[in-house]
Design a protein around this motif. Sequence first.
Motif, short mmCIF file in Angstrom:
data_model
loop_
_atom_site.label_atom_id
_atom_site.label_comp_id
_atom_site.label_asym_id
_atom_site.label_seq_id
_atom_site.Cartn_x
_atom_site.Cartn_y
_atom_site.Cartn_z
N PHE A 179 10.74 14.64 0.78
CA PHE A 179 10.05 13.68 1.64
C PHE A 179 9.10 12.79 0.86
O PHE A 179 8.90 11.63 1.20
N ARG A 180 8.50 13.31 -0.22
CA ARG A 180 7.65 12.48 -1.07
C ARG A 180 8.48 11.34 -1.66
O ARG A 180 8.05 10.18 -1.67
N ASP A 206 10.68 4.20 0.64
CA ASP A 206 10.43 3.36 1.81
C ASP A 206 9.35 2.33 1.52
O ASP A 206 9.45 1.17 1.91
N SER A 207 8.30 2.76 0.83
CA SER A 207 7.21 1.85 0.49
C SER A 207 7.70 0.74 -0.43
O SER A 207 7.36 -0.43 -0.24
N GLU A 208 8.52 1.10 -1.42
CA GLU A 208 9.07 0.10 -2.34
C GLU A 208 9.97 -0.88 -1.60
O GLU A 208 9.91 -2.09 -1.82
N ARG A 209 10.81 -0.38 -0.69
CA ARG A 209 11.70 -1.26 0.09
C ARG A 209 10.90 -2.18 0.98
O ARG A 209 11.23 -3.36 1.13
N ARG A 220 9.00 24.41 -10.73
CA ARG A 220 9.75 24.96 -9.60
C ARG A 220 10.87 24.01 -9.21
O ARG A 220 10.83 22.83 -9.48
N SER A 221 11.88 24.54 -8.57
CA SER A 221 13.00 23.71 -8.12
C SER A 221 12.49 22.76 -7.03
O SER A 221 11.49 23.02 -6.39
N PRO A 222 13.20 21.64 -6.83
CA PRO A 222 12.77 20.66 -5.82
C PRO A 222 12.64 21.33 -4.45
O PRO A 222 13.41 22.21 -4.09
N THR A 223 11.66 20.89 -3.70
CA THR A 223 11.40 21.44 -2.38
C THR A 223 11.61 20.37 -1.32
O THR A 223 11.82 19.20 -1.64
N ILE A 224 11.49 20.77 -0.09
CA ILE A 224 11.56 19.80 1.01
C ILE A 224 10.43 18.79 0.86
O ILE A 224 10.63 17.60 1.09
N MET A 248 0.85 -1.16 0.00
CA MET A 248 0.00 0.00 0.00
C MET A 248 0.90 1.23 0.00
O MET A 248 1.80 1.35 0.81
N ALA A 249 0.64 2.14 -0.91
CA ALA A 249 1.44 3.36 -1.02
C ALA A 249 0.75 4.49 -0.26
O ALA A 249 -0.46 4.58 -0.23
N THR A 250 1.55 5.32 0.34
CA THR A 250 1.04 6.49 1.04
C THR A 250 1.15 7.68 0.10
O THR A 250 2.19 7.90 -0.51
N VAL A 251 0.06 8.41 -0.04
CA VAL A 251 0.05 9.57 -0.92
C VAL A 251 -0.05 10.81 -0.05
O VAL A 251 -0.92 10.92 0.79
N ILE A 252 0.87 11.73 -0.29
CA ILE A 252 0.86 12.99 0.44
C ILE A 252 0.74 14.10 -0.59
O ILE A 252 1.55 14.22 -1.48
N GLU A 253 -0.31 14.89 -0.46
CA GLU A 253 -0.51 16.00 -1.39
C GLU A 253 -0.06 17.28 -0.70
O GLU A 253 -0.48 17.59 0.40
#
Length: 59
Positions: A27-28, A34-37, A19-23, A1-6
Amino acid sequence: MATVIEVVGTGPGPRGRRRSPTIADFFRTVVEQDSERAARRHQFLAELSGTEEAGPAVS
Protein backbone atom coordinates in the motif's frame (compact mmCIF):
# COMPACT_ATOMS: atom_id res chain seq x y z
CA MET A 1 2.19 16.81 -1.89
CA ALA A 2 3.20 13.30 -0.88
CA THR A 3 1.41 11.32 1.78
CA VAL A 4 3.67 9.58 4.27
CA ILE A 5 2.42 6.55 6.13
CA GLU A 6 4.61 5.12 8.87
CA VAL A 7 3.97 1.50 9.69
CA VAL A 8 5.59 -0.11 12.72
CA GLY A 9 7.43 -3.34 12.05
CA THR A 10 8.46 -2.95 8.40
CA GLY A 11 12.16 -2.37 9.11
CA PRO A 12 14.94 -4.93 9.23
CA GLY A 13 14.05 -8.21 10.86
CA PRO A 14 16.08 -10.14 13.42
CA ARG A 15 19.85 -10.05 12.92
CA GLY A 16 19.55 -7.14 10.44
CA ARG A 17 17.89 -9.15 7.66
CA ARG A 18 15.31 -7.31 5.58
CA ARG A 19 11.84 -8.76 6.06
CA SER A 20 9.85 -9.90 3.05
CA PRO A 21 7.42 -7.37 1.53
CA THR A 22 4.26 -6.88 3.56
CA ILE A 23 0.79 -5.61 2.85
CA ALA A 24 1.92 -2.26 4.30
CA ASP A 25 4.78 -2.17 1.77
CA PHE A 26 2.31 -2.84 -1.04
CA PHE A 27 0.00 0.00 0.00
CA ARG A 28 2.94 2.36 0.58
CA THR A 29 4.01 1.73 -3.02
CA VAL A 30 0.45 2.26 -4.29
CA VAL A 31 0.17 5.61 -2.46
CA GLU A 32 3.54 6.77 -3.85
CA GLN A 33 2.56 5.80 -7.40
CA ASP A 34 -0.86 7.47 -7.08
CA SER A 35 0.81 10.67 -5.90
CA GLU A 36 3.24 10.61 -8.84
CA ARG A 37 0.39 10.00 -11.32
CA ALA A 38 -1.65 12.86 -9.83
CA ALA A 39 1.27 15.25 -10.27
CA ARG A 40 1.72 14.16 -13.92
CA ARG A 41 -2.03 14.55 -14.57
CA HIS A 42 -1.94 18.07 -13.17
CA GLN A 43 1.02 18.99 -15.40
CA PHE A 44 -0.69 17.48 -18.45
CA LEU A 45 -3.97 19.31 -17.79
CA ALA A 46 -2.10 22.58 -17.25
CA GLU A 47 -0.42 22.13 -20.65
CA LEU A 48 -3.73 21.37 -22.35
CA SER A 49 -5.54 24.33 -20.83
CA GLY A 50 -2.66 26.76 -21.34
CA THR A 51 -2.67 27.83 -17.69
CA GLU A 52 -1.24 26.65 -14.38
CA GLU A 53 -4.76 26.79 -12.91
CA ALA A 54 -5.91 23.63 -14.64
CA GLY A 55 -9.31 22.19 -13.92
CA PRO A 56 -12.84 21.83 -15.30
CA ALA A 57 -13.91 25.40 -14.35
CA VAL A 58 -10.97 27.07 -16.14
CA SER A 59 -11.76 28.44 -19.57
